[in-house]
Design an enzyme around this catalytic site. Structure first.
Site, short mmCIF file in Angstrom:
data_model
loop_
_atom_site.label_atom_id
_atom_site.label_comp_id
_atom_site.label_asym_id
_atom_site.label_seq_id
_atom_site.Cartn_x
_atom_site.Cartn_y
_atom_site.Cartn_z
N SER A 598 0.97 -1.03 0.01
CA SER A 598 -0.01 -0.02 -0.11
C SER A 598 0.90 1.08 -0.05
O SER A 598 1.90 1.18 0.59
CB SER A 598 -0.81 0.09 1.24
OG SER A 598 -1.69 1.08 1.37
N TYR A 611 -1.98 -1.09 10.25
CA TYR A 611 -2.22 -1.39 8.87
C TYR A 611 -0.89 -0.68 8.05
O TYR A 611 -0.35 -1.38 7.26
CB TYR A 611 -3.41 -0.74 8.29
CG TYR A 611 -3.54 -0.74 6.67
CD1 TYR A 611 -3.91 -2.06 6.23
CD2 TYR A 611 -3.48 0.15 5.83
CE1 TYR A 611 -4.12 -2.03 4.77
CE2 TYR A 611 -3.39 0.09 4.50
CZ TYR A 611 -3.81 -1.27 4.01
OH TYR A 611 -3.93 -1.38 2.62
#
Length: 730
Positions: A598, A611
């Site tokens: 990401s 995350y």
């Protein structure tokens, strides 16, 4: 004349008058073809022809003319429709005979044979573009309205016996005439025409080493005659069945199913790598009782070395299989690999000698000398092809060959097609022309691509993207039902057959659905085991599975979020990569792996600590795996940003929460997709390109990374974020 026994034991009677009687004559022919092809005991995939001579109105003169409708080249009886049939003026076909008689002769065949196929197009009725079969003259010259030409195992068994002519008269009581082996074409059709003229009371002809042709004045009667021919042959073989003494009895015992699975999981990738020194192959495994009875027998080596008989068989299976002299109760994996390596080397030497001995001045160049069928006592049969469909049909054809040998040995003695005749079929100019006409293979046509997270979002889009390039796609997901939906979509679009673990996965098609929990090594191992059994190995692994959990002020709960995030987003990629690498190393074929990280890995912000840091760790995992797996495997990653569309990370409640957070106007009654669009447009405005990021964008990057176009790129993370400048590398 039609035949219908009181009971059919060896074929299925599928004709339904209430269906057939409502069809026009051409559709009735298609119907007859489909019900014949629906029973594989009647004819093999792609084999056989059916025809009908029908009166049609000439489009120019309006006159009634006789037209031969015959299944065209490359069609399959089971699935054929009207478009798969050629239509030719009967009168013009008869006129071609004069042209044929004027062709010069060669020493080993008529030079006019191959020329005749090109002449068929001059006989086309209504400009029908369907290419005519090489068997067209056989249907034309027999003066009957309806003709079936088939390749049933029971009939070929009799046609492959050393005393096949005498058996023809005995089995069918004079209702079938006999014609010795001739290569299909005009000359063979002329011999059949003469045989029919001399024997007006016969209902068909047995073609030595090949199959049979039968006819009738009505379509239903022709169908019933076909069934009678096959049923009669099968019953005769059944009467002489040798039971436990079949193939000389059993020399070896079969391994247990768990032992076979464990052995094949180790052996198949090794075999695939050794076979794929020029081009890659895909496998189909057969370990059913019929196959094991043959490979375990005393006669298996002798019979397999003789080679196959029917031309349809060895066009797929080659002149003969590779029999590995493996003792399942004494030999281990290392011995199996050693014996396979030695056998493969000798097979290639023998095949090259076969080519050099039999080649003609105009023969096409020698093809890959590797075997397409491997027989292993105690284990079964492994068939190989350029894709799953081809390897599955190859397995089917060698199973047909086994049944032919069984029947022939039960009633007499099996004989194979003479070597030179076999070569002339395998390297026939017309067959070579078919190969040359085939479209170029797609980029991933021979690849097995494992997509983890294929149930939705980026994973589903990636599965569709690589399938469009010809890949065999393993749709893996924590939720099996979601994976099954994706696999079913691909199967519907690209081919027959879908495999799910535990349901005969070896006979699957272009996609399979598997469940996997990437945080558990045994789950990942089980998944890859199923993949190897289905296709023989792996080429590319793409991990799109990931997890995002919003954090709050409850630090105890955040600890759990941290553990879970790292387990899925980091450890999961490591577990998948380390298990895949075991297979890649056994194959020794270049592979590639793509992880999904990401842009959050490079952007610090509040509310997604677990995350973001797990994705940062995943970025470095890519680099570590690239170093560890080099030089055989390239490892890269794609880094998305805020892919809202179709993502499980953006359920409705998170979308609403984000809209509220950014003060974006919305109505609670709006559809979820509408809300997602609003949020995606908002995120798009924060990027340089001002466009929403979609799963298809990520799928394109994933495809690029495995396509070979970036073969010298490894250890890299490619951002697909629309141009999020906060994530630029510094």
């Amino acid at each position: 004349m039609g035949y219908r026994p009181v009971e059919y034991k060896h074929v299925n009677y599928l004709w339904e008058d209430d269906v057939a009687d409502k069809l026009d004559p051409v559709d009735n022919l298609v119907y007859r073809s489909n019900v014949l092809g629906a029973d594989q005991r009647i004819t093999n995939t792609g084999g056989g022809n059916t025809s009908a001579k029908l009166m049609e109105s000439d489009p120019l003169t309006g006159e009634q003319v006789e037209v031969l409708w015959v299944k065209g080249s490359g069609g399959d009886l089971r699935t054929s429709n009207k478009d798969n049939f050629s239509s030719l003026y009967s009168g013009k076909l008869q006129a071609l005979d004069t042209f044929y008689q004027q062709q010069p002769e060669k020493g080993y065949k008529s030079a006019g044979e191959d020329t005749m196929v090109g002449m068929f197009k001059h006989c086309n009725f209504c400009l029908n573009p369907r290419a005519s079969s090489i068997d067209t003259p056989l249907h034309s010259m027999i003066a009957e309205k309806h003709i079936d030409h088939l390749h049933p195992n029971a009939v070929i068994a009799i046609a492959s016996c050393k005393d096949q002519e005498a058996l023809t008269a005995k089995v069918w009581q004079g209702k079938l005439a006999y014609v010795p082996w001739m290569r299909p074409g005009w000359e063979a059709a002329k011999v059949c025409e003469d045989t029919y003229a001399k024997n007006p009371d016969i209902d068909g002809i047995l073609l030595g080493q090949h199959g049979h042709t039968n006819w009738a004045s009505e379509s239903k009667s022709c169908y019933e005659t076909s069934l009678w021919v096959i049923e009669t042959a099968a019953r005769y073989i059944e009467q002489h069945d040798k039971g436990d003494k079949t193939f000389g009895g059993q020399q070896h015992q079969s391994l247990g199913s768990d032992d076979v699975t464990a052995l094949l999981y180790q052996f198949l990738p090794t075999a695939r790598g050794l076979l794929s020194d020029k081009v890659k192959f895909v496998a189909t495994v057969q370990s059913d009782a019929t196959t094991l009875r043959f490979v375990n027998s005393f006669d298996a080596k002798r019979l397999s070395d003789l080679g196959t008989s029917c031309p349809d068989h060895f066009l797929r299976t080659k002149i003969k299989p590779l029999f590995v002299d493996f003792d399942p109760l004494k030999d281990d994996l290392a011995t199996l690999v050693s014996k396979f390596k030695a056998g493969l080397a000798q097979y290639r030497i023998d095949y090259t000698a076969y080519y050099e001995q039999c080649k003609r001045p105009d023969s096409p160049p020698m093809r890959d000398p590797s075997p397409t069928v491997i027989l292993i006592p105690g284990v079964g049969l492994i068939a190989w092809g350029k894709n799953k469909s081809e390897s599955r049909v190859t397995a089917e054809f060698y199973n047909c060959a086994i049944e032919v040998m069984r029947g022939a040995e039960a009633i007499s003695e099996y004989t194979a097609l003479p070597v030179q005749e076999a070569f002339d079929i395998e390297y026939w100019a017309l067959e070579e022309a078919k190969l040359q006409r085939m479209p170029a293979e797609k980029t991933l046509a021979r690849n097995v691509v494992v997509v983890i997270g294929a149930g939705d979002g980026i994973g589903k889009a990636t599965a569709h993207r690589v399938a469009a390039e010809g890949a065999h796609v393993v749709c893996a997901d924590l939720r099996l039902e979601a994976a099954q939906v994706t696999a079913a979509e691909l199967t519907k679009k690209y081919g027959q057959g879908i495999g799910v673990a535990g349901t005969g996965i070896s006979n699957c098609g272009p996609a399979i659905a598997l469940s996997v929990d990437i945080t558990k090594r045994n789950s990942v191992q089980n998944m890859f085991e199923q993949v190897v059994l289905a296709y023989g190995g792996i080429d590319n692994v793409i991990v799109t599975a990931g997890v995002f959990m919003a954090e709050g002020e409850d630090y105890d709960r955040n600890d759990e979020i941290f553990d879970f995030s790292f387990a899925v987003n980091v450890k999961g990629g490591y577990v998948v990569g380390s298990e895949a690498n075991k297979i890649w190393q056994r194959q020794n074929i270049k592979g590639s792996m793509v992880l999904t990280t990401s842009v959050n890995a490079a952007v610090s912000k509040k509310g997604s600590l677990a995350y973001d840091t797990s994705k940062a760790a995943a970025n470095h995992l890519v680099r570590e795996l690239a170093v560890s797996f080099a030089p055989l495997v390239n490892v890269n990653a794609l880094a998305p940003a805020t892919v809202v569309q179709g993502s499980t990370m953006f359920p409705r409640d998170r979308v609403i929460s984000s809209l509220s957070k950014y003060n974006i106007a919305f109505n609670e009654s709006e559809e979820t997709d509408s809300l997602r669009t609003k949020l995606a447009e908002f995120y798009a405005q924060r990027t340089l390109t001002k466009q929403p990021i979609t799963p298809a964008d990520q799928a394109e990057a994933a495809y690029l990374l495995i396509s070979g176009q970036l073969s010298k790129t490894t250890g890299q993370v490619i951002s697909v974020d629309g141009g999020l400048h906060e994530a630029f590398l510094r």
